[in-house]
Design a protein around this motif. Structure first.
Motif, PDB file in Angstrom:
ATOM      1  N   SER A 192     -66.681  61.630 -63.916  1.00 41.88           N
ATOM      2  CA  SER A 192     -66.376  62.126 -62.889  1.00 41.88           C
ATOM      3  C   SER A 192     -67.277  61.502 -61.823  1.00 41.88           C
ATOM      4  N   ILE A 193     -67.481  61.463 -60.708  1.00 43.90           N
ATOM      5  CA  ILE A 193     -68.195  60.715 -59.389  1.00 43.90           C
ATOM      6  C   ILE A 193     -68.167  61.502 -58.478  1.00 43.90           C
ATOM      7  N   LYS A 194     -69.704  61.372 -58.193  1.00 40.86           N
ATOM      8  CA  LYS A 194     -70.008  62.274 -56.149  1.00 40.86           C
ATOM      9  C   LYS A 194     -70.654  61.184 -55.822  1.00 40.86           C
ATOM     10  N   ASN A 195     -70.192  60.752 -54.433  1.00 36.09           N
ATOM     11  CA  ASN A 195     -70.088  60.349 -53.801  1.00 36.09           C
ATOM     12  C   ASN A 195     -71.398  61.262 -52.962  1.00 36.09           C
ATOM     13  N   ILE A 196     -72.474  59.922 -53.415  1.00 39.23           N
ATOM     14  CA  ILE A 196     -73.711  60.540 -52.441  1.00 39.23           C
ATOM     15  C   ILE A 196     -74.038  60.624 -51.026  1.00 39.23           C
ATOM     16  N   GLY A 197     -73.140  59.741 -50.599  1.00 36.46           N
ATOM     17  CA  GLY A 197     -73.519  58.906 -49.356  1.00 36.46           C
ATOM     18  C   GLY A 197     -73.465  57.773 -48.953  1.00 36.46           C
ATOM     19  N   LYS A 198     -74.349  57.491 -47.853  1.00 34.22           N
ATOM     20  CA  LYS A 198     -74.680  56.210 -47.447  1.00 34.22           C
ATOM     21  C   LYS A 198     -76.267  56.201 -46.308  1.00 34.22           C
ATOM     22  N   TYR A 199     -76.427  54.493 -46.509  1.00 36.34           N
ATOM     23  CA  TYR A 199     -77.832  54.101 -45.826  1.00 36.34           C
ATOM     24  C   TYR A 199     -76.690  53.140 -45.423  1.00 36.34           C
TER      25      TYR A 199
END
Length: 105
Positions: free
Chosen positions: A88-95
């Protein structure tokens, strides 16, 4: 990027994930955090790969190590992590332009 080139790239990149990331993830739950520059869209990713190919051709580089950053879209990074064996891969976000993905084995 043409489909055949993309397949070849994925296989090479996945090999890298397996050797350097999948087998060396920390803890019993086997988590890996990917933080890297990720492209905003497929068109930009394709441009980066085309430029890499152009430079390698111009310099006569057919094999061996030559680093040229070829960032991928978040979607393609996720596909590679799944293909490498992460469950499983969770897209935490971006900076800024840096994407942050949490992968679990």
């Amino acid at each position: 990027m043409e489909l055949e080139e993309m397949g070849s790239f994925f296989n090479k990149r996945v090999d890298g994930y397996e050797r350097h990331m999948l087998n060396n993830v920390a803890g019993s739950d086997k988590y890996y955090i990917e933080t890297d520059y990720m492209t905003p869209n497929q068109e930009y990713e394709d441009q980066c790969f085309a430029e890499n190919k152009k430079i390698r051709s111009k310099l006569g580089i057919t094999e061996g190590f030559y680093h040229y950053d070829t960032p991928c879209t978040v979607e393609n990074e996720i596909k590679m992590l799944l293909k490498a064996g992460f469950e499983s891969i969770k897209n935490i976000g971006k900076y800024g332009n840096t994407g942050i993905l949490l992968a679990k084995k």
